[in-house]
Design a protein around this motif. Structure first.
Motif, mmCIF file in Angstrom:
data_model
loop_
_atom_site.group_PDB
_atom_site.id
_atom_site.type_symbol
_atom_site.label_atom_id
_atom_site.label_comp_id
_atom_site.label_asym_id
_atom_site.label_seq_id
_atom_site.Cartn_x
_atom_site.Cartn_y
_atom_site.Cartn_z
ATOM 1 N N ASP A 10 2.667 11.546 11.992
ATOM 2 C CA ASP A 10 1.529 10.972 11.202
ATOM 3 C C ASP A 10 1.735 9.547 11.454
ATOM 4 O O ASP A 10 0.670 8.865 11.247
ATOM 5 N N HIS A 12 3.056 7.769 9.218
ATOM 6 C CA HIS A 12 3.268 7.242 7.796
ATOM 7 C C HIS A 12 4.581 7.081 7.196
ATOM 8 O O HIS A 12 5.651 7.799 7.927
ATOM 9 N N HIS A 14 7.831 8.173 5.469
ATOM 10 C CA HIS A 14 8.460 9.193 4.572
ATOM 11 C C HIS A 14 9.714 8.990 4.062
ATOM 12 O O HIS A 14 10.449 8.437 4.836
ATOM 13 N N ARG A 51 10.332 2.452 0.732
ATOM 14 C CA ARG A 51 9.235 3.305 1.346
ATOM 15 C C ARG A 51 9.714 4.518 2.279
ATOM 16 O O ARG A 51 9.274 5.588 2.410
ATOM 17 N N ARG A 54 9.372 5.541 9.249
ATOM 18 C CA ARG A 54 8.216 5.698 9.855
ATOM 19 C C ARG A 54 8.156 5.393 11.172
ATOM 20 O O ARG A 54 8.996 4.437 11.858
#
Ligand code: BTN
Length: 318
Positions: A10, A12, A14, A51, A54
């Protein structure tokens, strides 16, 4: 490794913890797999403290089950990495697999183009598709076949809103003089008797390479449309278009599709150089004939040319 890639597709962030929990492994095992993924598949992974991880951008991965749903015209065999999908189809034909069937890969390590060129085939970004066909109608069934495949690819691209896409004889697909797809047909057996044709199609779909990484001007479906293209939908539409056009070609012959092909030809009426090895012939494109040969006006005289090794370039005075 592929499960991890599916989690990241996606685009994004992870966290290492969430990835580890989803895979049932430790965070350091996740880290190892990520390094492996980056090195093996040449997909850059971005790590940001707090974060997680990605990809450079979202990916559309091929899904074998989705492709072989009811209604698909032939079986789609999905492979992760191959030398060339055309080579794989030839191996499968030699070991007795019955056509029609299609082989698709996420990546090719030795993708083949026309005239001995290499077809750059990065992981999970484009379409590398080869269809095995049985030809039992003799050499006539081969007439114009590669051009008909071009029409099927053109119709597929246009169904994604790419109205500027067009054909360049014999079977390149261009947008604004940049290549978006190419076709390589390879014959196995005796064309006078029963033979097989491998229809190889490469489409630049969501390619993330920089322009200079390929030695000719190119574009992609994503850069033309501004959106990530669903490659499973693309395969489904391409197979449906191929089934339609190949059926018409078989029933009615190439002459029935000739006008449609000329309507899609970007270089109708243009001055071109026909390249045949070291030889060049200059002429103005009149169109194509009933066998798919290109018709040129050369010094006031109409001449037709055909052959897999030929290609066209625009003349400076076109
Ligand atoms: C061209 O030079 O324009 C033809 C390119 C054809 C590339 C496709 S990708 C799928 C299939 N497998 C190959 O090795 N080549 C064709």
């Amino acid at each position: 490794m592929l499960t991890l890639l599916k989690l990241l597709q996606d685009g994004h962030f992870h966290s290492g913890e969430a990835l580890g929990a989803a895979l049932g492994v430790s965070r350091s095992a996740v880290w190892k797999q990520l390094q492996h993924l980056e090195a093996e598949l040449n997909l850059p992974i971005y790590k940001v403290r707090g974060r997680g991880y990605r990809l450079q951008g979202p990916l559309s991965l091929l899904d074998c089950d989705a492709l072989n749903k009811e209604g698909s015209p032939w079986l789609h065999q999905v492979c992760d990495s191959l030398d060339s999908t055309n080579a794989e189809v030839m191996r499968r034909l030699a070991s007795g697999d019955a056509p029609p069937f299609a082989v698709i890969a996420e990546r090719q390590t030795e993708g083949r183009g026309r005239r001995g060129r290499r077809w750059v085939s990065p992981y999970a970004q484009n379409l590398y598709y080869s269809l095995a066909l049985r030809i039992d109608g003799g050499a006539r069934q081969l007439e114009g076949l590669s051009l008909v495949v071009g029409l099927a690819v053109l119709s597929t691209l246009r169904s994604f809103g790419l109205a500027a896409a067009g054909l360049k004889w014999p079977n390149d697909l261009l947008i604004n003089n940049r290549k978006i797809a190419g076709i390589l047909l390879e014959l196995v057996g005796d064309p006078a008797d029963i033979c097989h044709v491998v229809v190889g199609i490469g489409v630049n779909v969501n390619m993330q390479l920089s322009p200079e990484e390929i030695d000719q001007p190119w574009t992609s479906m994503q850069s033309e449309s501004g959106v990530l293209v669903d490659r499973n939908l693309l395969v489904a539409r391409l197979s449906a278009c191929l089934q339609d056009y190949l059926g018409r070609h078989q029933r009615e012959g190439f002459s029935a599709l000739r006008e449609e092909w000329e309507a899609g030809h970007l270089w109708q009426g243009r001055m071109v150089n026909l390249i045949a090895g070291v030889h060049q012939i200059q002429g103005r494109v009149i169109g194509i004939d009933a066998t798919g040969a290109v018709r040129l006006n050369v010094d006031g005289e109409e001449r037709a040319f055909s052959g897999g090794e030929l290609s066209l370039r625009l003349s400076d005075d076109s």
